[in-house]
Design a protein around this motif. Structure first.
Motif, PDB file in Angstrom:
ATOM      1  N   TYR A 173      -6.673   5.830  -6.334  1.00 12.30           N
ATOM      2  CA  TYR A 173      -5.625   4.820  -6.274  1.00 12.30           C
ATOM      3  C   TYR A 173      -5.599   4.252  -4.858  1.00 12.30           C
ATOM      4  N   GLN A 217      -2.818   1.933  -2.042  1.00  4.94           N
ATOM      5  CA  GLN A 217      -1.523   1.315  -1.813  1.00  4.94           C
ATOM      6  C   GLN A 217      -1.571   0.525  -0.519  1.00  4.94           C
ATOM      7  N   GLN A 230       2.878  -1.885  -4.548  1.00  2.12           N
ATOM      8  CA  GLN A 230       2.891  -0.656  -5.333  1.00  2.12           C
ATOM      9  C   GLN A 230       1.508  -0.014  -5.344  1.00  2.12           C
ATOM     10  N   ARG A 231       1.489   1.283  -5.538  1.00  3.99           N
ATOM     11  CA  ARG A 231       0.223   1.990  -5.667  1.00  3.99           C
ATOM     12  C   ARG A 231      -0.461   1.519  -6.954  1.00  3.99           C
ATOM     13  N   GLU A 232      -1.755   1.271  -6.859  1.00  6.63           N
ATOM     14  CA  GLU A 232      -2.481   0.768  -8.026  1.00  6.63           C
ATOM     15  C   GLU A 232      -3.740   1.591  -8.272  1.00  6.63           C
TER      16      GLU A 232
END
Length: 115
Positions: free
Chosen positions: A37, A39, A44-46
């Motif tokens: 992931y 960020q 937002q964390r993706e």
């Protein structure tokens, strides 16, 4: 307790490459789905890339064709090869393991891509 430690981040110019690594403290990779992931500041964390326990990989559209996720179950390590980096790839990158309904996270490694 599972611990994940990311490494390999740094500063790179646009168009360059980096290889991130995630070392697991236990032999968790064999039966776990793993993922990277990221960020970015203010976002937002993706999800960037995902690998099932049998090695099937999926990618966010923004990194397809540029990033490759891989795993070494013997070394208990997960990798993310990042090529043709762009300034918009700048973020903290996190490793995640998913096993028996529990998520384990690393602390992240900073990737900064300059124009």
């Amino acid at each position: 307790q599972v611990q994940l430690v990311e490494s390999g981040g740094g500063l790179v110019q646009a168009g360059g490459s980096l290889r991130l690594a995630c070392a697991a403290s236990r032999n968790i990779l064999l039966s776990s789905a793993m993922a990277w992931y990221r960020q970015a500041p203010g976002k937002q964390r993706e999800l960037v890339a995902h690998s099932t326990s049998d090695g099937t990989s999926t990618y966010a559209d923004s990194v397809k064709g540029r990033f490759t996720i891989s795993r070494d179950n013997v070394k208990n390590s997960l990798y993310l090869q990042m090529n043709y980096l762009k300034p918009e790839d700048t973020a903290v990158y996190y490793c995640k393991a998913m096993k028996f309904g529990v998520d384990y996270w690393g602390r992240g490694t900073q990737v900064t891509v300059s124009p």
